[in-house]
Design a protein around this motif. Structure first.
Motif, mmCIF file in Angstrom:
data_model
loop_
_atom_site.group_PDB
_atom_site.id
_atom_site.type_symbol
_atom_site.label_atom_id
_atom_site.label_comp_id
_atom_site.label_asym_id
_atom_site.label_seq_id
_atom_site.Cartn_x
_atom_site.Cartn_y
_atom_site.Cartn_z
ATOM 1 N N ARG A 176 0.705 -1.201 -0.058
ATOM 2 C CA ARG A 176 -0.023 0.052 0.033
ATOM 3 C C ARG A 176 0.863 1.180 -0.144
ATOM 4 O O ARG A 176 0.606 2.220 -0.543
ATOM 5 C CB ARG A 176 -0.709 -0.029 1.206
ATOM 6 C CG ARG A 176 -1.920 1.281 1.348
ATOM 7 C CD ARG A 176 -2.951 1.350 2.274
ATOM 8 N NE ARG A 176 -3.865 0.237 2.160
ATOM 9 C CZ ARG A 176 -4.627 -0.174 2.879
ATOM 10 N NH1 ARG A 176 -4.973 0.562 4.015
ATOM 11 N NH2 ARG A 176 -5.363 -1.102 2.597
ATOM 12 N N LEU A 236 -5.500 1.097 -4.183
ATOM 13 C CA LEU A 236 -4.697 1.030 -2.732
ATOM 14 C C LEU A 236 -5.159 -0.280 -2.040
ATOM 15 O O LEU A 236 -4.528 -0.927 -0.965
ATOM 16 C CB LEU A 236 -4.955 2.193 -1.642
ATOM 17 C CG LEU A 236 -4.337 3.370 -2.401
ATOM 18 C CD1 LEU A 236 -4.894 4.514 -1.654
ATOM 19 C CD2 LEU A 236 -2.869 3.078 -2.208
ATOM 20 N N LYS A 281 2.240 1.651 -3.445
ATOM 21 C CA LYS A 281 1.321 2.260 -4.332
ATOM 22 C C LYS A 281 0.649 3.724 -3.920
ATOM 23 O O LYS A 281 0.542 4.468 -5.055
ATOM 24 C CB LYS A 281 -0.055 1.410 -4.137
ATOM 25 C CG LYS A 281 0.120 0.098 -4.768
ATOM 26 C CD LYS A 281 -1.151 -0.901 -4.516
ATOM 27 C CE LYS A 281 -1.252 -2.133 -5.120
ATOM 28 N NZ LYS A 281 -2.269 -2.822 -5.024
#
Length: 92
Positions: free
Chosen positions: A52, A84, A55
């Protein structure tokens, strides 16, 4: 793994040809975990999933926005939340 009764919203709101959806479907982000051995896993607070965090950086680069802007946009942009790996009702 996400379990939410609202996950079907992504199929309604984020089109199949959305760039972020296609990136999410085509790229295997598990390579991020290979870098995890460089960090101490038993020291400090529990971290957010490294994928995450990667990202978030990817979104910042693609859209040329700041840290604050990527977090703010992740609150209301469903394509960001999908990218996400968040459930629609999750807080950022």
């Amino acid at each position: 793994m996400m379990f939410s009764s609202y996950m079907e919203l992504y199929n309604l709101i984020v089109p199949e040809d959305n760039m972020l959806r296609r990136i999410n479907d085509l790229v295997d982000f598990s390579f991020v975990y290979d870098e995890q051995d460089k960090y101490c896993l038993d020291n400090g607070r529990n971290a957010i999933d490294p994928i995450r965090m990667f990202k978030y950086l990817l979104l910042k680069t693609i859209y040329d926005i700041s840290d604050v802007d990527v977090v703010e946009r992740s609150k209301y942009d469903m394509s960001f939340k999908y990218s996400l790996g968040m459930a629609p009702e999750d807080s950022v």
